[in-house]
Design a protein around this motif. Structure first.
Motif, PDB file in Angstrom:
ATOM      1  N   LYS A  24       0.825  -1.198   0.000  1.00 38.08           N
ATOM      2  CA  LYS A  24       0.000   0.000   0.000  1.00 38.08           C
ATOM      3  C   LYS A  24       0.868   1.260   0.000  1.00 38.08           C
ATOM      4  O   LYS A  24       0.630   2.211  -0.756  1.00 38.08           O
ATOM      5  CB  LYS A  24      -0.903  -0.015   1.246  1.00 38.08           C
ATOM      6  N   LEU A  25       1.899   1.241   0.846  1.00 34.80           N
ATOM      7  CA  LEU A  25       2.770   2.413   0.888  1.00 34.80           C
ATOM      8  C   LEU A  25       3.491   2.623  -0.444  1.00 34.80           C
ATOM      9  O   LEU A  25       3.732   3.760  -0.857  1.00 34.80           O
ATOM     10  CB  LEU A  25       3.775   2.296   2.037  1.00 34.80           C
ATOM     11  N   ALA A  26       3.840   1.523  -1.118  1.00 35.07           N
ATOM     12  CA  ALA A  26       4.478   1.652  -2.438  1.00 35.07           C
ATOM     13  C   ALA A  26       3.554   2.361  -3.405  1.00 35.07           C
ATOM     14  O   ALA A  26       3.985   3.188  -4.224  1.00 35.07           O
ATOM     15  CB  ALA A  26       4.875   0.277  -2.963  1.00 35.07           C
ATOM     16  N   ASP A  27       2.266   2.040  -3.326  1.00 36.70           N
ATOM     17  CA  ASP A  27       1.307   2.727  -4.198  1.00 36.70           C
ATOM     18  C   ASP A  27       1.297   4.233  -3.923  1.00 36.70           C
ATOM     19  O   ASP A  27       1.020   5.036  -4.815  1.00 36.70           O
ATOM     20  CB  ASP A  27      -0.101   2.157  -4.000  1.00 36.70           C
ATOM     21  N   ASP A  28       1.619   4.590  -2.693  1.00 34.65           N
ATOM     22  CA  ASP A  28       1.676   6.011  -2.347  1.00 34.65           C
ATOM     23  C   ASP A  28       3.080   6.602  -2.544  1.00 34.65           C
ATOM     24  O   ASP A  28       3.356   7.732  -2.120  1.00 34.65           O
ATOM     25  CB  ASP A  28       1.273   6.207  -0.877  1.00 34.65           C
ATOM     26  N   GLY A  29       3.977   5.815  -3.149  1.00 28.86           N
ATOM     27  CA  GLY A  29       5.311   6.351  -3.426  1.00 28.86           C
ATOM     28  C   GLY A  29       6.272   6.290  -2.260  1.00 28.86           C
ATOM     29  O   GLY A  29       7.284   6.993  -2.254  1.00 28.86           O
ATOM     30  N   VAL A  30       6.010   5.454  -1.282  1.00 26.49           N
ATOM     31  CA  VAL A  30       6.943   5.283  -0.163  1.00 26.49           C
ATOM     32  C   VAL A  30       7.437   3.840  -0.170  1.00 26.49           C
ATOM     33  O   VAL A  30       6.625   2.909  -0.133  1.00 26.49           O
ATOM     34  CB  VAL A  30       6.258   5.597   1.181  1.00 26.49           C
ATOM     35  N   LEU A  31       8.757   3.671  -0.250  1.00 28.71           N
ATOM     36  CA  LEU A  31       9.330   2.321  -0.236  1.00 28.71           C
ATOM     37  C   LEU A  31       9.718   2.019   1.213  1.00 28.71           C
ATOM     38  O   LEU A  31      10.780   2.386   1.701  1.00 28.71           O
ATOM     39  CB  LEU A  31      10.510   2.245  -1.196  1.00 28.71           C
ATOM     40  N   ALA A  32       8.795   1.323   1.900  1.00 29.61           N
ATOM     41  CA  ALA A  32       8.790   1.324   3.356  1.00 29.61           C
ATOM     42  C   ALA A  32       9.789   0.388   4.000  1.00 29.61           C
ATOM     43  O   ALA A  32      10.090   0.521   5.176  1.00 29.61           O
ATOM     44  CB  ALA A  32       7.393   0.973   3.853  1.00 29.61           C
ATOM     45  N   GLY A  33      10.294  -0.578   3.280  1.00 30.52           N
ATOM     46  CA  GLY A  33      11.172  -1.565   3.886  1.00 30.52           C
ATOM     47  C   GLY A  33      10.844  -2.923   3.304  1.00 30.52           C
ATOM     48  O   GLY A  33      10.125  -3.026   2.318  1.00 30.52           O
ATOM     49  N   VAL A  34      11.404  -3.962   3.918  1.00 24.80           N
ATOM     50  CA  VAL A  34      11.157  -5.322   3.435  1.00 24.80           C
ATOM     51  C   VAL A  34      10.324  -6.045   4.481  1.00 24.80           C
ATOM     52  O   VAL A  34      10.714  -6.126   5.648  1.00 24.80           O
ATOM     53  CB  VAL A  34      12.477  -6.072   3.185  1.00 24.80           C
ATOM     54  N   SER A  35       9.186  -6.560   4.064  1.00 26.09           N
ATOM     55  CA  SER A  35       8.348  -7.298   5.005  1.00 26.09           C
ATOM     56  C   SER A  35       8.941  -8.682   5.218  1.00 26.09           C
ATOM     57  O   SER A  35       9.510  -9.282   4.302  1.00 26.09           O
ATOM     58  CB  SER A  35       6.936  -7.420   4.441  1.00 26.09           C
ATOM     59  N   LEU A  36       8.815  -9.180   6.413  1.00 24.34           N
ATOM     60  CA  LEU A  36       9.300 -10.542   6.666  1.00 24.34           C
ATOM     61  C   LEU A  36       8.474 -11.547   5.877  1.00 24.34           C
ATOM     62  O   LEU A  36       8.957 -12.629   5.537  1.00 24.34           O
ATOM     63  CB  LEU A  36       9.266 -10.848   8.163  1.00 24.34           C
ATOM     64  N   GLY A  37       7.246 -11.179   5.548  1.00 22.50           N
ATOM     65  CA  GLY A  37       6.426 -12.061   4.722  1.00 22.50           C
ATOM     66  C   GLY A  37       7.008 -12.256   3.329  1.00 22.50           C
ATOM     67  O   GLY A  37       6.878 -13.318   2.731  1.00 22.50           O
ATOM     68  N   ARG A  38       7.666 -11.220   2.812  1.00 24.50           N
ATOM     69  CA  ARG A  38       8.322 -11.359   1.508  1.00 24.50           C
ATOM     70  C   ARG A  38       9.522 -12.295   1.618  1.00 24.50           C
ATOM     71  O   ARG A  38       9.785 -13.109   0.731  1.00 24.50           O
ATOM     72  CB  ARG A  38       8.779  -9.985   1.017  1.00 24.50           C
ATOM     73  N   LEU A  39      10.237 -12.195   2.730  1.00 24.34           N
ATOM     74  CA  LEU A  39      11.464 -12.981   2.898  1.00 24.34           C
ATOM     75  C   LEU A  39      11.163 -14.413   3.314  1.00 24.34           C
ATOM     76  O   LEU A  39      11.855 -15.343   2.915  1.00 24.34           O
ATOM     77  CB  LEU A  39      12.360 -12.331   3.946  1.00 24.34           C
ATOM     78  N   PHE A  40      10.135 -14.554   4.168  1.00 21.39           N
ATOM     79  CA  PHE A  40       9.812 -15.884   4.714  1.00 21.39           C
ATOM     80  C   PHE A  40       8.339 -16.157   4.449  1.00 21.39           C
ATOM     81  O   PHE A  40       7.537 -16.197   5.390  1.00 21.39           O
ATOM     82  CB  PHE A  40      10.078 -15.932   6.219  1.00 21.39           C
ATOM     83  N   PRO A  41       7.955 -16.340   3.183  1.00 22.84           N
ATOM     84  CA  PRO A  41       6.514 -16.476   2.898  1.00 22.84           C
ATOM     85  C   PRO A  41       5.887 -17.658   3.626  1.00 22.84           C
ATOM     86  O   PRO A  41       4.689 -17.653   3.903  1.00 22.84           O
ATOM     87  CB  PRO A  41       6.470 -16.647   1.375  1.00 22.84           C
ATOM     88  N   GLN A  42       6.720 -18.644   3.960  1.00 24.27           N
ATOM     89  CA  GLN A  42       6.169 -19.843   4.584  1.00 24.27           C
ATOM     90  C   GLN A  42       5.913 -19.668   6.076  1.00 24.27           C
ATOM     91  O   GLN A  42       5.285 -20.519   6.704  1.00 24.27           O
ATOM     92  CB  GLN A  42       7.125 -21.035   4.340  1.00 24.27           C
ATOM     93  N   ALA A  43       6.392 -18.561   6.645  1.00 19.72           N
ATOM     94  CA  ALA A  43       6.358 -18.429   8.105  1.00 19.72           C
ATOM     95  C   ALA A  43       5.264 -17.462   8.540  1.00 19.72           C
ATOM     96  O   ALA A  43       5.485 -16.254   8.624  1.00 19.72           O
ATOM     97  CB  ALA A  43       7.726 -17.976   8.622  1.00 19.72           C
ATOM     98  N   GLU A  44       4.134 -17.993   8.823  1.00 16.02           N
ATOM     99  CA  GLU A  44       2.974 -17.202   9.244  1.00 16.02           C
ATOM    100  C   GLU A  44       3.298 -16.340  10.461  1.00 16.02           C
ATOM    101  O   GLU A  44       2.884 -15.191  10.551  1.00 16.02           O
ATOM    102  CB  GLU A  44       1.832 -18.176   9.554  1.00 16.02           C
TER     103      GLU A  44
END
Lengths: 453, 491, 453, 491
Positions: free
Chosen positions: A402-422
């Motif tokens: 959502k923040l990317a859509d607003d032009g802010v590159l907010a960081g890396v979500s752990l969900g992106r890095l560890f998609p398997q880890a709820e």
């Protein structure tokens, strides 16, 4: 065609010299049925420089460049200011268009640079010897694991859960084929790394323990304790660093007892480049291990007149001599990136590196303080260098998008890095460097507050 | 003037950057790990830095200075447009983990390049992430192993011709295979019958270089592929020499299952003094399902997606053997290679192959009266010309000839490779050399060849006019000095 | 401070060597009252590279770059595609940071380049000799006028009304101080230049006639007729060219009888750069005039071993030798711009230059045809190279400003060039080069149609 | 290898650019002026072009390679940031006649630089458009002439010290003045009493270089200015040596009316092998009304305007003497100079002057035991050290010493200038040289100086190790060959 100097007159004269009546004669050994009858399908004819530049610029503009947004991504690739001098030097034709320095008499420029680079890396890592660079941090990490197996003649690898997941995946992938056994885990969302848990996994079959420093969540593990435990069991400690600027502020892995130190050098001089080319750094604390190292090494020697000079050396470890018995199949280094690193490091010097690290850390502290003022945002780790983890109480991946859509590159979500880890999905990794302004931090904070409201 | 090392001229207190003073409130948050000891990194001011590296650069030979006739290395001109393109902010200044919506153009570059690589090779898929040629070889062999394992077929052997690059056997060994050599026939090509005789249920793959390292096209390539496939194995093609046939011959049409492409050779991304390279691997339909993550895929709506571990299933790619590297491969090389392909176009790439081959044959036929051309009878060469050292005077070797060539102003050719020819000299001029340039080079080479044949003992100590005389490589290896040390603490 | 290598330790040691107790001792000859007591008022302290780059980028982004808009400006500065090779070469430190080649033994790179440049310019202009470049076209034009006065020993200058108004103004300005008499005029909005009117102004006191080719309205005057008339009265013809690409399509001024040919070389290799640095070209048709030429000249000679080499020569014309008797006070050339020109011209070659010119002309014809479809738009000149004049039936200046607000850079209004000439105010100069796309032409046409509706 | 000329290796049919085929409908519209004859311009492919110019470049000496001790030329390091900044599209890719609303940032750059130049010099206004130092001198003198004419005061003479740069008298003559020399005193400075004696109603201006070309600060500058002003004249200061005092002394405080600033000297825009330069002229309140068009002006609302012929009246600037050049001056140099000033800041610029002066004095005092320092007794030098040739061996000259210095790896110093010292050698190290670098240079210079004093005849034929031996300048001037001609048609 602007890159092809032969004229038709030249071609005719040359065909006459080789005794061929047409160029097709020279392709006589290619069976008729294997020759393409026409040009490659769909590919347009040659294009002007302007047309190609326009096409590429159009594609380039479809991306949001980091300079055009408040930018907080890290997780193994860091945005630092690269002095203009670095690009000037790496564009010198004599560096850019030279080959591997196999003819040392006319390659002292590259060789001396590599010798200086090796020394810089070794000192930064607190090691005796560094090699002339490898593909990137992740492949260097695997090469270290493979080297540890050669040194210890053991096959069991203990990976810290807080190792960059791409690095862990590369190790797992390769191990499938080499029959190394991988003991790995997921990181837990704790403020401090689980050193004890890691140590508990080391046994007498363990070839090496692989620990990232600072780790993927930005925490700073106690390498000395892990090194002691590993050494007690006859295993090697491999330290992995993905942010070399950190080593201007924190103690070197070699000093803390790591046996092999590998890492990603991209942060110094190389730039983001969407992930590559990057720069694998590889060093060993004890020179006795040098003959088990992978990759190129540059060494000092003298020429026939006694003048100091440099050559690639110990190449009997390498594939072009040893073929299937080589320590690695690697046959390039990341030469131009190593040059960029070395030029940037030379510009920084010890003073500059320390100042840069202090500035990064200070700004990161400010960012952490500011973000934790936002309701719902919690700082996971009290100790960090320039990157830390916050939890958002909601799926961070969604927030980042959502923040990317607003032009802010907010960081890396752990969900992106560890998609398997709820369990990790609320986590957000935030990196702050000298390129971050206080205004950027404020923009992020506002956007985050709004997104979480 | 000799150029000192940065450690000899720099100071820990000098810096070529200006950083603002930190206004630090409170203690650090480094958890007690703050660095206290000096690191030992000298700094130089910007003028000193520029001068140091500019002076160093001038001790290098480079394509920008002259012909770089390294056989098998394809040292061609590096277009400057490509350098400009790679530095466009949308490519150079984007993070690999940015949300996909913010990197659509970058993904399109990867996808577009992938598309043309597949088209140019007539293959089915491509793994873009390998970081260099040898990494690509490894990727290809791992695809083969994964495919074999998927059908429960554990094979142990990979066959490699004697003339192969060292990376071939090293890669096979690294992937857990036993390496066996395939003999060559008198023509310098793979002995088809011997190969057929060796094929069997234990052979996982054959690794072939085509055009081969003797500079010849493997006429029987299709027959080799058919035989290997019939025996249940796969064909790996070393793509190092793709420059000879790009735009004219598609390896896929010859039955190849996997081939890496050195973007820094055929597609002219700069060698940079030893890298970075980039080694995408094209794959046949049989191997494509096993290609590693990540990759890009364009869906019917024209959108290019990044396929990673988490969404591989959605793209029906569940059999990937794993991941070769962090992130997505050598983006900086992809932009350059794509600009190269679009600049040449279909007609230009074909012309590249033709001029590369013409230039090599011109060299072959301008020298074969003077130098032994062991396979000069085996038909035209492809993009490189191979010579041997027969007829050299007493005590003179290929090395001596090569070092003497330095004094003539040239970088030497590839020496002592392939191993099948005594004192081999492998010359690859590439298509970006002019006829006038070749004539000058031929004249220089003829002059040193004549001296070698006449036994000119002076050649033993060449080069005389380079920045350094011959360097003592034995001492370097026997007593390795791999890092600088302060003189008082040194050995 | 990143550009200053001295350390405080160095400074102390050096002060000791020179026998000064402090740096102030070395400024002892500066009277106390003339020394600044503190730092320059208002100027901040030294700044990081990143901070300066940010500041400059912010200013840069306040401009509308030509690449970001349909672009049709010319009038003495033309936008052409410059191959990336050009910038690579001019950034070579050995070219960029060299001084004037006064020590030829270690400046053959610059000197040979200048010799090649002189030859390229002479051939392009149809002349015997060109100099090593001057500041820009406008100052070269004045230098030509001054040279004509020296050659003819006359003081009356006839300027074509269709000379670039800035060039005319520079000539008028300088003539005020040299007592040359200037006969000038305004251009009339006719399809063909008023050659007869110009010729009628030539008399026996005339030192030179100055004619632009193609002229400021894009028309192509008949230089041969003017040359004949000038020569018949003992005057010189000075031809001025501001678009060298045109000379790939039309006959050279030298061939047509111009005695001195000067011009702006910016279009080849240099870029727009908001007006400078540009590249003054200067050539004479007849080598006999060479000793009256201003500016540097590079000549061929041999060294002590008989090898060909190049030197700056005929410097007895110049100020550093002749002082107040010099042919000009000029003491630099536009060396790096000359290099850019020469590299670009070498890449083009005759074939490329002709193709480029043909492409420019062809696109300009298309644009002229398209624009004249718009009601109210009339094409003034049927003949032109890549720039032509249209009349809009309304104040073009207003139209240009309006289109700029809409992101279209429509061309140069004659009102901007000749603010004093009410009769010209409907005129719009439109330039078209290879960087113009057919889409750009369409965008301009639509915008223009809308603005005129 | 000798590098041929492009005319010897290129062809009219070769091109290093690819242009699309023209689809031309109908005849051209060139009015019968279409070019028919060949032009004679050879083309090279891109690889040949890169190689030609790269090889040529390596025959040059440059700051990037070493010390460039040319007195009066201020050859200092050129920061690479400035090159990057100048290439930003908003500066490099804007047309000078774009509507003002689309170039506000460019105008701000000019205005901001103008502001700092005025601040740094303590003056009232600045003309930014002059294209180089000599052009700036001309601009300043024309302002003076315009000011005098405006008060109906026709004066004819400009006084110039003997030690002045050649541009000073040339400029004065070009502006229609008669030039008279002012003598120097034994110290190497202007003889104040002699000057005062010569002043009168015919003297339009005095042109002074301060620090002067003997490397000395004109102690009496303020007294000179006062005297000139009292006599109704103006003071022009040659700003070539501003580097010695930037940030420490403001010429405006010394009574200067006009001074050009060589941006390529003090503010480090690259010399580029002879240009382009840039020569803004700062003006006193008395002269500012006469400054040429165009210029920029910031109004109270913060907007920066471009003031040209048509709107000069609105900005109360109706007395402009005219226009020096098309368009607005050397934008590409302005961006670089502004980046330089902001990078150094107030503290850095002061340090520049101090280090420049310290380096020069270090050289002076490290050599004055060996070389004649004619004004060594006149106090510290400023940013350059002056030596004479006294004591050289029979037949050896400053030229021989200079050429011998080339063999030591250095560019020679400025020779035979200023004219007031026999065999003058003027050395300006600049502030961007390190002490270690200076020590090395001093050692080299001492070695050649010792050889010169001992009469080493070998020096007469130096250099021996440069790309060329001494070149025959006499032949070049006697039989000028100024363009290449095909061999068969040549002389």
């Amino acid at each position: 065609m602007r890159y092809l100097p032969l004229t038709d007159t030249d071609r005719e004269a040359m065909l006459a010299k080789v005794g061929a009546s047409s160029i097709d004669d020279l392709f006589a050994d290619v069976p008729e049925e294997a020759r393409l009858s026409g040009p490659i399908e769909g590919l347009p004819l040659h294009a002007s420089e302007m047309a190609v530049e326009r096409h590429m610029r159009r594609l380039s503009k479809k991306n949001l460049a980091a300079a055009d947004a408040p930018f907080f991504l890290g997780a193994g690739a860091y945005r630092h200011h690269v002095p203009a001098t670095v690009d000037h030097i790496i564009q010198r034709g004599e560096f850019l268009t030279a080959y591997t320095p196999y003819q040392p008499e006319i390659a002292q420029g590259t060789l001396q640079m590599l010798f200086e680079f090796q020394t810089q890396v070794a000192r930064l890592y607190g090691c005796a010897v560094a090699n002339a660079s490898m593909y990137d941090g992740s492949t260097a990490c695997w090469e270290a694991v493979a080297m540890a197996a050669r040194v210890t003649r053991r096959k069991r690898v203990v990976l810290s859960g807080a190792l960059h997941p791409h690095y862990a995946e590369v190790v797992r992938t390769m191990a499938k084929f080499t029959d190394d056994e991988i003991a790995d885990a997921l990181p837990s969302l704790q403020g401090t790394p689980d050193n004890d848990g890691l140590i508990a996994r080391i046994d007498d079959e363990t070839s090496c323990v692989v620990v990232q420093y600072p780790d993927i969540l930005g925490r700073i593990p106690d390498l000395a304790a892990i090194a002691d435990a590993a050494h007690a069991r006859g295993a090697l400690l491999i330290a992995v660093n993905t942010e070399p600027v950190a080593l201007g502020a924190i103690r070197s892995p070699g000093e803390l007892g790591a046996d092999i130190v590998v890492g990603e050098g991209q942060a110094i001089g190389v730039g983001l480049q969407f992930g590559g080319p990057y720069l694998g750094l590889f060093a060993v604390r004890d020179a006795k291990h040098v003959r088990q190292m992978p990759g190129r090494l540059c060494g000092e020697t003298v020429d026939a007149e006694g003048k100091r000079g440099f050559v690639l050396t110990l190449s009997t470890r390498e594939q072009h001599i040893r073929r299937e018995k080589a320590t690695s199949n690697i046959c390039t280094n990341s030469g131009l990136c190593a040059l960029a690193f070395s030029v940037h490091m030379t510009l920084l010097g010890e003073k500059g590196l320390r100042q840069l690290a202090a500035w990064n850390h200070s700004l990161a502290c400010k960012a952490a303080d500011r973000l934790t003022q936002i309701p719902g945002v919690r700082l996971l780790n009290d100790n960090f260098f320039n990157e830390f983890t916050v939890t958002l109480g909601t799926d961070a991946r969604r927030v980042v998008r959502k923040l990317a859509d607003d032009g802010v590159l907010a960081g890396v979500s752990l969900g992106r890095l560890f998609p398997q880890a709820e369990a990790l999905k609320d986590g957000l990794l935030v990196a702050v460097t000298e390129t971050t302004t206080e205004e950027d931090i404020e923009t992020l904070a506002s956007a985050l507050q709004e997104a979480l409201a | 003037l000799e150029e000192p090392l940065i450690f000899e001229i720099g100071h820990a207190q000098t810096s070529g950057v200006d950083l603002p003073a930190i206004d630090r409130s409170g203690p650090d948050r480094l958890g007690g790990m703050a660095r206290t000891e000096p690191i030992g990194l000298p700094g130089l001011s910007e003028p000193e830095t520029i001068r140091h590296y500019t002076r160093l650069s001038r001790q290098n030979y480079a394509i920008d200075l002259g012909l770089f006739p390294l056989g098998s290395c394809t040292m061609k001109h590096n277009p400057r447009l490509n350098e400009k393109v790679a530095r466009m902010p949308g490519f150079a200044d984007v993070h690999p983990l940015q949300p996909v919506s913010t990197v659509r153009g970058a993904l399109e570059v990867i996808n577009e390049l992938a598309f043309w690589l597949i088209e140019l090779t007539g293959m089915h898929g491509v793994a873009m992430s390998p970081k260099a040629g040898a990494h690509g070889e490894l990727c290809g062999i791992l695809c083969i192993r994964a495919a074999l394992e998927a059908r429960g077929d554990a094979r142990e052997v990979i066959l490699v011709p004697e003339s192969a690059h060292g990376t071939n056997p090293a890669t096979a060994a690294f992937a857990g295979y036993r390496v066996e050599n395939i003999p060559a026939n008198a023509d310098g090509r793979v002995d088809l019958e011997a190969l057929k005789a060796r094929l069997g249920p234990d052979v996982a793959a054959v690794m072939i270089t085509n055009p081969n390292t003797c500079g010849l096209f493997e006429r029987d390539m299709k027959a080799i592929s058919d035989a290997v496939h019939a025996a249940g194995g796969f064909v790996y093609c070393d793509g190092a020499n793709f420059n000879a046939i790009v735009g004219k011959v598609r390896p896929g049409d010859l039955g190849v299952d996997a081939m890496h492409i050195n973007l820094h050779k055929t597609f002219s991304t700069p060698h940079g003094g030893g890298g970075p390279g980039s080694g995408p691997v094209v794959l046949s339909e049989a191997l494509s399902p096993y290609g590693p993550l990540p990759f890009t895929a364009r869906t019917a709506d024209g959108v290019v997606h990044l396929v990673e571990e988490e969404n591989a299933a959605a793209f029906e790619h569940t059999q990937a053997f794993g991941r070769m590297t962090a992130f997505h491969g050598q983006m900086g090389m992809f932009t350059r290679a794509l600009a190269y392909i679009l600049s040449h176009g279909a007609d230009g790439l074909k012309q590249v192959a033709e001029d590369a081959v013409l230039n090599a044959n011109y060299i072959l036929r301008s020298l074969d009266d003077l130098l032994e051309a062991p396979f000069g009878h085996s038909g035209p060469c492809m993009h490189e010309a191979l010579f041997g050292d027969k007829g050299f005077g007493e005590g003179l070797s290929t090395l001596d000839l090569a070092k003497s060539l330095i004094d003539e102003g040239y970088h030497p050719m590839t020496m002592y490779f392939p191993l099948v020819v005594h004192g081999a000299m492998l010359i690859e001029p590439t298509e970006t050399e002019s006829k006038a340039g070749l004539d000058q080079f031929i004249a220089a080479l003829r002059s040193v060849a004549e001296r070698a044949k006449s036994g000119d003992a002076r050649m033993k100590r060449a080069p005389y006019y380079a920045p350094r005389r011959r360097l003592d490589e034995t001492q370097a290896a026997r007593k390795p000095v791999l890092a600088w040390q302060e003189p008082d603490s040194a050995r």
